[in-house]
Design an enzyme around this catalytic site. Structure first.
Site, PDB file in Angstrom:
ATOM      1  N   TYR A 204      43.147   4.191  19.691  1.00 21.29           N
ATOM      2  CA  TYR A 204      43.501   5.591  19.944  1.00 21.29           C
ATOM      3  C   TYR A 204      43.282   6.425  18.684  1.00 21.29           C
ATOM      4  O   TYR A 204      42.639   7.481  18.720  1.00 21.29           O
ATOM      5  CB  TYR A 204      44.953   5.656  20.398  1.00 21.29           C
ATOM      6  CG  TYR A 204      45.540   7.040  20.483  1.00 21.29           C
ATOM      7  CD1 TYR A 204      45.302   7.851  21.586  1.00 21.29           C
ATOM      8  CD2 TYR A 204      46.357   7.536  19.464  1.00 21.29           C
ATOM      9  CE1 TYR A 204      45.850   9.121  21.674  1.00 21.29           C
ATOM     10  CE2 TYR A 204      46.913   8.799  19.547  1.00 21.29           C
ATOM     11  CZ  TYR A 204      46.658   9.584  20.642  1.00 21.29           C
ATOM     12  OH  TYR A 204      47.199  10.843  20.726  1.00 21.29           O
ATOM     13  N   LYS A 208      40.543   9.464  17.948  1.00 14.30           N
ATOM     14  CA  LYS A 208      40.909  10.805  17.481  1.00 14.30           C
ATOM     15  C   LYS A 208      40.130  11.178  16.222  1.00 14.30           C
ATOM     16  O   LYS A 208      39.671  12.316  16.067  1.00 14.30           O
ATOM     17  CB  LYS A 208      42.413  10.873  17.209  1.00 14.30           C
ATOM     18  CG  LYS A 208      43.279  10.878  18.450  1.00 14.30           C
ATOM     19  CD  LYS A 208      43.112  12.149  19.254  1.00 14.30           C
ATOM     20  CE  LYS A 208      44.127  12.253  20.384  1.00 14.30           C
ATOM     21  NZ  LYS A 208      43.941  13.502  21.175  1.00 14.30           N
TER      22      LYS A 208
END
Length: 276
Positions: A204, A208
């Site tokens: 994750y 990002k």
């Protein structure tokens, strides 16, 4: 707790900025403590030495992840500010019920669609002037077992969004990044915006960080501007992250800062944002 690191990226030559506006430089590398402040240049009829009158400009705002925890609250803030809002969400993690308070508002529209549907994103974005990009996979544990999830729902989806902006001539984006880009333990606490190098430990966080890189490249090559917020955990009554103790609620400050970008940009009154 709740919090956000924020910084702005974009090309800074005056000739490449909108004709009537020029950002007031403050801080390291153009970073602003909240949102871009601007001043009107060359207002017709303005007397020399007097401040020109601010003009209220409504925006058409495209909010990805608009049916999520933060996105749905942001939609309400923007509508309170008088803007037109399109919430774009595939409802994988978002909930239609979060948007029910706005259903009767003529300035609000909901599109149930996926950012991976590139043609649909291009069509639905037409006519908008600003993008708030909050859509992502928020189930970090699932991303660890399904290793292409953050790549598809984060990085590839963000590329589709940015390219739709390019094709539609939309020049500004606000991106919800994450403090996960800093990895397990940032070297400096409190962590400044220029802390690095960055070593995310989750897929994750890696997604990002990749999205930040894509946004930076699109800003450089296609005359876009971006505001990036590196959120820590936000919690509240409709959030996926549950409070650790009774009465612990956060997220309102992040919403106020996000909405303040639009209000500084349009000279609109501050929206009625409350703690989530």
């Amino acid at each position: 707790g709740a919090g956000a690191f924020r910084f702005r990226v974009g090309r800074r030559q005056d000739a490449e900025l909108p004709v009537l506006w020029r950002p007031r430089p403050r801080g390291l590398g153009g970073c602003l403590p909240g949102a871009r402040r601007a001043r009107r240049l060359g207002a017709p009829g303005a007397a020399q030495g007097t401040a020109p009158k601010k003009v209220r400009r409504m925006a058409r705002v495209f909010v990805t992840g608009g049916a999520g925890f933060i996105g749905s609250a942001l939609c309400g803030c923007l509508l309170d500010g008088g803007h037109e809002v399109t919430a774009y969400d595939n409802l994988l993690l978002g909930r239609r019920g979060f948007l029910s308070p706005y259903a009767a508002n003529p300035r609000f529209a909901f599109v149930e669609a996926d950012l991976l549907d590139r043609g649909r994103v291009v069509r639905e974005m037409a006519g908008h002037t600003l993008v708030f990009h909050l859509a992502a996979n928020s189930d970090i544990g699932r991303g660890a077992s399904q290793t292409d999830l953050d790549l598809r729902l984060g990085t590839i989806a963000t590329h589709h969004l940015l390219d739709a902006m390019r094709l539609n001539g939309v020049g500004e984006i606000v991106f919800a990044s994450s403090s996960a880009v800093y990895g397990d333990r940032p070297r400096v606490v409190p962590t400044p915006e220029d802390c690095g190098p960055l070593f995310p430990i989750s897929l994750y966080g890696a997604s990002k960080l990749a999205c930040e890189g894509l946004i930076s490249a699109f800003c450089h090559n296609f005359r876009m501007r971006a505001w990036i917020f590196r959120f820590a955990t936000h919690i509240g009554a409709t959030g996926a992250h549950r409070p650790q103790r009774q009465g612990e609620v956060g997220g309102g400050m992040g919403q106020r800062r996000l909405a303040s970008i639009l209000n500084d940009r349009t000279s609109a009154p501050a929206p009625r944002c409350s703690t989530l």
